[in-house]
Design a protein around this motif. Structure first.
Motif, mmCIF file in Angstrom:
data_model
loop_
_atom_site.group_PDB
_atom_site.id
_atom_site.type_symbol
_atom_site.label_atom_id
_atom_site.label_comp_id
_atom_site.label_asym_id
_atom_site.label_seq_id
_atom_site.Cartn_x
_atom_site.Cartn_y
_atom_site.Cartn_z
ATOM 1 N N PRO A 1 20.470 10.408 32.810
ATOM 2 C CA PRO A 1 21.724 10.137 33.422
ATOM 3 C C PRO A 1 22.225 10.716 34.658
ATOM 4 C CG PRO A 1 22.138 11.039 30.789
ATOM 5 C CD PRO A 1 21.190 11.125 31.725
ATOM 6 N N LEU A 2 22.906 10.381 35.414
ATOM 7 C CA LEU A 2 22.980 10.773 36.770
ATOM 8 C C LEU A 2 24.200 12.055 36.418
ATOM 9 C CD1 LEU A 2 23.480 10.066 39.535
ATOM 10 C CD2 LEU A 2 25.364 8.518 39.366
ATOM 11 N N ALA A 3 25.176 12.171 35.380
ATOM 12 C CA ALA A 3 26.211 12.937 35.425
ATOM 13 C C ALA A 3 24.820 14.084 34.954
ATOM 14 C CB ALA A 3 26.720 12.587 33.472
ATOM 15 N N SER A 4 24.248 13.936 34.452
ATOM 16 C CA SER A 4 23.149 15.527 34.194
ATOM 17 C C SER A 4 22.872 16.531 36.116
ATOM 18 C CB SER A 4 21.999 15.050 33.677
ATOM 19 O OG SER A 4 21.925 14.484 32.777
ATOM 20 N N THR A 5 22.894 15.692 36.678
ATOM 21 C CA THR A 5 22.335 15.544 37.705
ATOM 22 C C THR A 5 24.299 16.989 39.009
ATOM 23 O OG1 THR A 5 23.115 13.956 39.381
ATOM 24 C CG2 THR A 5 20.622 13.911 38.619
ATOM 25 N N VAL A 6 23.329 17.722 39.713
ATOM 26 C CA VAL A 6 24.410 17.988 40.721
ATOM 27 C C VAL A 6 24.544 17.582 41.795
ATOM 28 C CG1 VAL A 6 24.654 20.818 41.635
ATOM 29 C CG2 VAL A 6 24.809 19.956 38.597
ATOM 30 N N LYS A 7 25.210 17.656 42.709
ATOM 31 C CA LYS A 7 25.427 16.990 44.099
ATOM 32 C C LYS A 7 25.632 18.381 44.783
ATOM 33 C CE LYS A 7 26.654 13.195 44.738
ATOM 34 N NZ LYS A 7 28.266 12.539 45.013
ATOM 35 N N SER A 8 24.560 19.015 46.089
ATOM 36 C CA SER A 8 24.795 20.202 46.929
ATOM 37 C C SER A 8 25.951 19.493 48.028
ATOM 38 C CB SER A 8 23.500 20.692 47.145
ATOM 39 O OG SER A 8 22.887 20.813 46.073
ATOM 40 N N LEU B 1 29.531 22.180 44.899
ATOM 41 C CA LEU B 1 28.179 21.665 43.933
ATOM 42 C C LEU B 1 29.616 20.611 43.134
ATOM 43 C CD1 LEU B 1 26.366 24.438 42.980
ATOM 44 C CD2 LEU B 1 25.708 22.966 44.203
ATOM 45 N N VAL B 2 29.309 20.034 43.076
ATOM 46 C CA VAL B 2 29.576 18.422 42.209
ATOM 47 C C VAL B 2 28.779 17.443 41.236
ATOM 48 C CG1 VAL B 2 31.437 18.473 43.674
ATOM 49 C CG2 VAL B 2 29.311 16.708 43.569
ATOM 50 N N ARG B 3 29.299 16.941 39.895
ATOM 51 C CA ARG B 3 28.172 16.630 39.502
ATOM 52 C C ARG B 3 27.214 14.911 40.534
ATOM 53 N NH1 ARG B 3 30.413 14.434 33.823
ATOM 54 N NH2 ARG B 3 30.365 12.731 34.347
ATOM 55 N N PHE C 1 20.696 20.687 33.464
ATOM 56 C CA PHE C 1 20.989 19.908 35.007
ATOM 57 C C PHE C 1 19.747 20.649 36.129
ATOM 58 C CE2 PHE C 1 23.880 23.772 35.888
ATOM 59 C CZ PHE C 1 23.130 23.822 37.273
ATOM 60 N N VAL C 2 20.356 19.443 36.580
ATOM 61 C CA VAL C 2 19.050 19.044 37.561
ATOM 62 C C VAL C 2 19.921 19.029 38.841
ATOM 63 C CG1 VAL C 2 17.330 17.114 38.915
ATOM 64 C CG2 VAL C 2 18.168 16.939 36.576
#
Lengths: 582, 582
Positions: free
Chosen positions: A273-280, A303-305, A367-368
């Protein structure tokens, strides 16, 4: 009024430069006429709407105790230098030199001038509180004027300014204006929402935007359908979507993600799921010495989801960032992360970086995120185990539909809006202190005024009302601000004495009751006549025809109705009057 | 309205820069507040007057069939270049560049913009005649702004523009506006005169100024008390004061007049009437070639009787002078007359000079003029005998009091006036032709619009009304444009329940009748309260006092009355209402 006594000029086609429906319809209905980029002539039909809008605003402002005056369009730059706005305002401020080479501005607002009036006129606490307003032409030299009256350069604004002795009183004045604005927008007959807004550098907690709801609006409005929570997207608080951080379940694993530099691509590749990733997101702040040279730069990792978006306004309020930030350069990123953007993450940093995690991210497990190595991400990452806790946990993202409402009363929805009004508590820092605008308190001691400012974009109301109220045939004005409330449309006015007599009588009786009625005496064919009034958006129509009169009836049709109501001629006036909103 | 709900701020002393009474009183009454040279804030009391003035103007303009629209303050220079006004207008035109370095003007009037609208919107003769107007902020960068609103830089003007198919129709539109202006000024309650004015370079014969009569006016208005003749001094025709030239009775004699260079001094020295002397004025006209170089200069001698003054506007209409003239230089004068100024005359010229005699001078005999020799004049001069007949005989002087009226109906008087309105027939040359503004006639042939323009200085009305209506205590507004029509002045409003009840009742009953009434609830002492309303100029006052109520009466006093009228409380509303002008 007879149609021949005013000026009606409708167009079949809108000009090519009209991008949005309100602009197209205002041009086609002959409400405005372009004079230059972002500069319009208000033609008779448009001006009638403006006058009604202004009249409602004036009545409610006066009722709320505000006093009208009129400040000039051309204002001496000296005052604007006192607050520093002459220097700080960008090219939107139209500057002009007079014949003696003195600097002036064409006013975009009037805080400086009203504060100058207040510092001369309001000398004692006994004269407070006091709210002044004016309705005046404004100019903002927009870089890219467009959308007709929605983002014009010259426009009419009602701006009010309150002066109080202390913050408690200022917030009362603010509240009075807030309620006056609600009364005004209620009377306009528009669907709107007052939403909490950011107070920016001013600080404080009193700022509301009045947003006219329209799918085409530029602003995102966050609200809770089951409570009265409403805020604009910049301000709306995002709670953590994860109540408590779960224990790690996965081992950390570096994973090849060649060419996959977005969270969406990584999630798709890995089947998670996209909700398992973290954006930098990487920001930078610069510390400067007195000479203005940069002496130290700090790099920040926010960092946001993966399915969330950074909210820069919220970021700008964080300790360390509120002095101003910028996005980091690629060189700075490579220097700190050892990697180009697209594969960044909080693990394996080469130089110290301040890590800020969104509330939701702080509670994520397994998370990824990016591996700080090109074409690689890391899965199964866990705070504490694989990397230190973040330096700061904060609300740094935009809310999304379905988020819990910050008031705990339900979940959030988002709709689009057009900002047409703004009430704002200013305090003392921005105008009264720099301009030395003070009153004497009970002890004879000078105190700076607590100020508030309150604007309504008069001409913008027209565009917003149309964005909200139109169909394929044209504008649908609310009764209160329509150029005419009722159009009497006689078929054969110039050739049928009965039709003429009935139409004249309907017009005269409605006018005598104070209804703003127009009688179409232009001799147009019925189709063209109806099309004109539908395009112009008159909300009520009475058709008088020979055929109807033979049975003693006329046809009354609301602009939103798909069929006419056949009404006895003798009852038509009462029937129409009964339909009008007070 | 209660006084506490508006903003009243009066001053004991006017600021030093206020030179004329209207400026002083407007400042003292808190009607205006200076923001910069010639730029004023209109404070609440002043704005109330402006709104009443505007409302009357709008009602009468609409009644006359004019249609209101609104043209921008900031106007693209391109249009102003089409008529050449961008180049020709002096520094009074405020020019500004936008962020893209494009030229704009802050409008002083709107002929170009309305003509641009007309050329797009009025395509057929069927759409004519048509008169548009707007009420909008104007700016003229006066070299020396002064006299408050009388010669300000930013001001509000109502400007109307008519479009017609031919001159006959244009003159009908002109006449409609003329009559609308009369209705407007009648309703203002001001003493005014519509006077014929010069049409300048436009030519034609339709131009009237609306002058508010006031001793302090800048303009001289010529009128005939026994007829309806009225014109401004520039235009008023001066007939010959001598019906027929008498035969010579004296021999020509050169007379020493050492140091006597004016007609007054010469007449005194010689013991003759000033009316026996002739004054010499020397003008010059330059002919230029295509390159703009002067190829020929002609010198002109204009002769008026010693007690008369040259009228330059009239001189500028003479054949040979209407292309533009200047006063001759001393060198040119010495070259042509062989003498310095002060002793010039039409006899013994050294080089050819065009001689123009005023109608009266042409009929004089035995007159005295300069000898073209320093310190000498010539007496007993006669046309034909001593010098050739003049090259041209024309009306080139200002009329004086007692001159025969040009309509033969009496003698002329002169009074002072303040120009507050102007109606003007423009024709086609100035705007519609250069801008290619045409309509299609019955034959489908494009024809230029016949235009007229019609202005009223809204803010200037305030100054003019005060110049005409004031006394040592302050302003005396006519009912129709007073900031309030009636002031209810209770003595002890906050401490006497009977006084409060009676005052409230008077206020409420008058307000219910539509009277614009203010109730002074500020708690001022009677002297200060009365002084404020007298200064502000409210035309009717009702004093409610405990003493009066003991006998069941209140005191009603008109602003011009020296004593109050004692009126039973129960009759006070009817009494006051009966005094109000409709």
């Amino acid at each position: 009024m007879k149609a021949s006594q005013t000026f009606i000029s409708t167009l079949k086609e809108a000009p090519a430069d009209a991008e949005i429906v309100s602009h197209k319809l205002m041009m086609r209905a002959g409400m405005i006429k372009r004079l230059g980029a972002g500069i319009y002539n208000y033609m008779p039909m448009g001006l009638r709407v403006i006058r009604k809008v202004e009249a409602i605003i004036r009545e409610e402002m006066n009722r709320a105790g505000a006093v009208e005056l009129l400040m000039p369009v051309v204002q001496p730059a000296e005052l604007w230098m006192e607050t520093g706005r002459f220097q700080a305002y960008g090219p939107e401020l139209l500057r002009v030199k007079d014949r003696h080479d003195r600097d002036f501005v064409i006013q975009p607002t009037s805080e400086e001038v009203i504060t100058d009036i207040a510092r001369q006129e309001l000398r004692s606490y006994k004269q407070l509180p006091r709210t002044f307003y004016h309705v005046q032409t404004k100019f903002r030299d927009e870089r890219r004027p467009r959308f007709g009256v929605m983002r014009g350069r010259e426009f009419t604004m009602k701006d009010a300014y309150s002066f109080d002795r202390d913050k408690a009183s200022a917030l009362k004045s603010y509240d009075t204006m807030y309620r006056a604005y609600c009364a005004i927008f209620d009377r306009f007959g528009l669907t709107y929402r007052a939403v909490a807004a950011d107070t920016g550098a001013i600080g404080g907690d009193a700022s509301h935007e009045f947003q006219v709801i329209a799918d085409t609006g530029e602003d995102a409005i966050v609200y809770c359908p089951t409570s009265d929570y409403a805020a604009n997207i910049e301000l709306a608080e995002a709670l953590s979507l994860i109540a408590e951080r779960a224990a790690p379940a996965q081992a950390m694993a570096k994973t090849p993600t060649p060419g996959k530099s977005t969270c969406e691509d990584v999630a798709a590749l890995l089947g998670i799921p996209l909700a398992s990733t973290v954006k930098s997101l990487v920001l930078a702040t610069d510390e400067k010495n007195e000479a203005g040279d940069i002496v130290k730069t700090t790099v920040w990792l926010l960092l946001v989801r993966g399915d969330h978006a950074l909210n820069e306004v919220k970021a700008g309020k964080l300790p360390g960032l509120k002095g101003g930030f910028r996005f980091a350069t690629v060189a700075e990123i490579e220097d700190h992360f050892g990697c180009k953007p697209g594969y960044l993450g909080p693990i394996g940093l080469k130089k110290p970086v301040k890590v800020v995690a969104d509330r939701t991210v702080a509670n994520m497990s397994d998370f990824v995120c990016g591996a700080n190595e090109p074409d690689f991400h890391i899965a199964g990452v866990n705070w504490g185990r694989d990397l230190p806790e973040p330096d700061l946990v904060a609300d740094i993202r935009n809310v999304v539909v379905g988020d819990p409402s910050p008031d705990g009363q339900g979940v959030l929805a988002i709709q689009r809006g057009i900002e047409v009004g703004h009430v704002f508590y200013l305090g003392t820092k921005k105008y009264s202190e720099p301009m030395g605008a003070t009153y004497l308190d009970e002890n004879g001691k000078p105190q700076p005024f607590e100020m508030g400012c309150y604007g309504i974009g008069v001409t913008r109301i027209l565009g917003a009302a149309i964005e909200q109220n139109h169909d394929e045939r044209g504008i649908i004005w609310p009764d209160a601000i329509a150029p005419f409330t009722v159009a009497v449309c006689p078929i054969g006015y110039d050739r049928n004495a009965d039709v003429k007599a009935a139409a004249d009588q309907l017009h005269d009786e409605l006018a005598a009751l104070g209804v703003d009625v127009v009688l179409d005496d232009r001799g147009e064919r019925p189709g063209a006549m109806f099309a004109d009034w539908e395009l112009i958006g008159v909300p009520h129509r009475i058709v008088v025809s020979d055929r109807g009169l033979k049975t003693g009836t006329v046809e009354v049709q609301g602009r939103r109705e798909t069929a006419a109501n056949t009404v006895p001629l003798a009852e038509a006036v009462a029937f129409v009057k009964g339909r009008l909103k007070a």
